[in-house]
Design an enzyme around this catalytic site. Structure first.
Site, PDB file in Angstrom:
ATOM      1  NE  ARG A  20      11.547  16.362  16.341  1.00  0.00           N
ATOM      2  CZ  ARG A  20      12.268  17.457  16.192  1.00  0.00           C
ATOM      3  NH1 ARG A  20      12.070  18.230  15.148  1.00  0.00           N
ATOM      4  NH2 ARG A  20      13.174  17.774  17.085  1.00  0.00           N
ATOM      5  CB  ALA A  21       6.760  10.511  10.956  1.00  0.00           C
ATOM      6  CB  CYS A  44       4.290  42.209 -14.715  1.00  0.00           C
ATOM      7  SG  CYS A  44       5.501  40.900 -14.963  1.00  0.00           S
ATOM      8  CG  ASN A 151      15.051  31.560  -6.547  1.00  0.00           C
ATOM      9  OD1 ASN A 151      15.621  30.475  -6.418  1.00  0.00           O
ATOM     10  ND2 ASN A 151      15.702  32.713  -6.526  1.00  0.00           N
ATOM     11  CG  HIS A 162       6.168  37.171 -16.022  1.00  0.00           C
ATOM     12  ND1 HIS A 162       5.162  37.817 -16.700  1.00  0.00           N
ATOM     13  CD2 HIS A 162       6.696  36.291 -16.904  1.00  0.00           C
ATOM     14  CE1 HIS A 162       5.112  37.366 -17.942  1.00  0.00           C
ATOM     15  NE2 HIS A 162       6.039  36.431 -18.080  1.00  0.00           N
ATOM     16  CG  HIS A 164      11.629  34.813 -13.123  1.00  0.00           C
ATOM     17  ND1 HIS A 164      10.544  34.958 -12.296  1.00  0.00           N
ATOM     18  CD2 HIS A 164      12.718  35.008 -12.329  1.00  0.00           C
ATOM     19  CE1 HIS A 164      10.950  35.250 -11.066  1.00  0.00           C
ATOM     20  NE2 HIS A 164      12.273  35.277 -11.061  1.00  0.00           N
ATOM     21  CB  CYS A 194      29.958   7.837 -12.544  1.00  0.00           C
ATOM     22  SG  CYS A 194      28.697   8.999 -12.028  1.00  0.00           S
ATOM     23  CG  PHE A 306      19.918  20.074  15.243  1.00  0.00           C
ATOM     24  CD1 PHE A 306      20.595  19.633  16.378  1.00  0.00           C
ATOM     25  CD2 PHE A 306      19.911  19.261  14.118  1.00  0.00           C
ATOM     26  CE1 PHE A 306      21.247  18.399  16.375  1.00  0.00           C
ATOM     27  CE2 PHE A 306      20.561  18.034  14.114  1.00  0.00           C
ATOM     28  CZ  PHE A 306      21.232  17.592  15.250  1.00  0.00           C
TER      29      PHE A 306
HETATM   30 ZN   LIG Z   1       4.084  39.370 -15.951  1.00  0.00          ZN
HETATM   31 ZN   LIG Z   2      27.428   8.812 -13.969  1.00  0.00          ZN
END
Ligand SMILES: [Zn+2]
Ligand SMILES: [Zn+2]
Length: 331
Positions: A20-21, A44, A151, A162, A164, A194, A306
């Site tokens: 489906r690439a 704002c 986000n 704005h 953030h 690790c 899925f």
């Molecule tokens: Zn602002």
């Molecule tokens: Zn590490």
């Protein structure tokens, strides 16, 4: 040929469905023309002049006699800081007060900037604020996990334009965070070191998924990327907690973070994204088996039945192609 790939830490599987690439450039965002944002918006709450619409600053950085960055409590947080952290059992059910500390990092006074387009000093201030607030929240002694995230855009869950980021401190380490920690601890028992450091060694040997390498950081598209253009920034020095980055690393982190977001901004036409700093829980802040990193998830696809049903993510472009595409963008 579709291929299963396993995340070496979480053990989760993805399907790289190359049939489906789409070519990486087919993910170019067609943003409807809203026109450019103004540098200042009167309505704002985060713009200069509207400081009274947010609680007083917990931390701020001044530049040229005015604020350049502010950290304020999040007025609309799902959790509240005056509650108790006690667990309560009701028969088989478990609950607790919604205790938590939520803060907003207002990264710049300019309404129309984002990390990809800020001046470098603003990005440095932002990552400096992340570390300072992380340390302050860890010091309260009430929280077990501090999550720093950004986000960006409506598809990433924010309607606030704005620039953030957010910091949330909780008294709970959820399974989503705990399970990979168990896995990396088991791997450390088996191999003696690790797993993230080992993964980076392999990535540097193979080279194909690396976007950029600097003295302190490695930027790559993970082998088992769950979605197109998932990109991670790993510090090359082993540290389990973001709180222990050195000043020198932090300054380079600002540059690497901006360059990586710029590659996405230019290459995919300003896609919405979430980024998250994955740091060890406070109690594990100095362990051999966890390694902090930042993960960027551009919002280019939507998980469907899925994915929700199986927890197996179908991803179309090869992470190798995504890395090559991002490497090719000059920043
Ligand atoms: Zn602002
Ligand atoms: Zn590490």
């Amino acid at each position: 040929m579709p291929e299963f790939r396993q995340n070496m830490v979480s053990k989760e599987w993805v399907i790289i469905a190359t049939e489906r690439a789409k070519r990486p450039d087919q993910f170019l965002q067609k943003k409807e023309e809203k026109g450019p944002l103004p540098p200042l918006r009167e309505d704002c709450p985060f713009c200069p002049g509207n400081e009274s619409k947010t609680p007083p600053s917990l931390y701020s950085i001044e530049r040229n006699g005015t604020w350049s960055l502010r950290v304020v409590p999040n007025k609309f947080a799902a959790l509240q800081s005056h509650l108790t952290t006690q667990r309560k059992h009701e028969g088989r059910f478990l609950k607790a007060d919604g205790f938590g500390i939520a803060e907003v990092v207002i990264e710049t006074p300019y309404h129309n900037r984002t990390i990809a387009t800020m001046d470098m000093e603003e990005v440095r201030h932002t990552v400096r604020a992340y570390k300072e607030r992380y340390l302050a929240l860890a010091d309260t002694g009430k929280v077990d996990l501090i999550t720093i995230f950004r986000n960006y855009g409506e598809r990433a869950g924010t309607s606030l334009e704005h620039p953030h980021s957010q910091i949330i401190a909780t008294p709970i380490v959820p399974p989503h965070v705990r399970n990979p920690l168990y896995q990396s601890q088991l791997a450390c028992d088996t191999f003696g070191d690790c797993i993230y450091c080992g993964m980076m060694e392999e990535e540097r040997r193979q080279q194909v998924r690396i976007v950029e390498e600097t003295p302190f950081f490695l930027v790559l598209c993970p082998f088992a990327s769950r979605s197109p253009f998932e990109t991670r920034i790993y510090p090359k020095t082993h540290r389990s907690s973001f709180a222990s980055v050195s000043d020198q690393e932090l300054m380079e982190f600002a540059q690497v973070l901006q360059r990586t977001l710029k590659r996405l901004y230019i290459g995919l036409n300003d896609p919405d994204y979430n980024y998250i700093i994955r740091s060890a829980p406070i109690e594990d802040s100095d362990v051999k088996y966890h390694h902090w990193y930042l993960v960027i998830v551009p919002k280019l696809t939507t998980p469907a039945g899925f994915e929700i049903g199986t927890g197996i993510y179908i991803n179309t472009p090869l992470p190798e192609q995504c890395a090559e595409f991002l490497r090719g963008i000059s920043v």
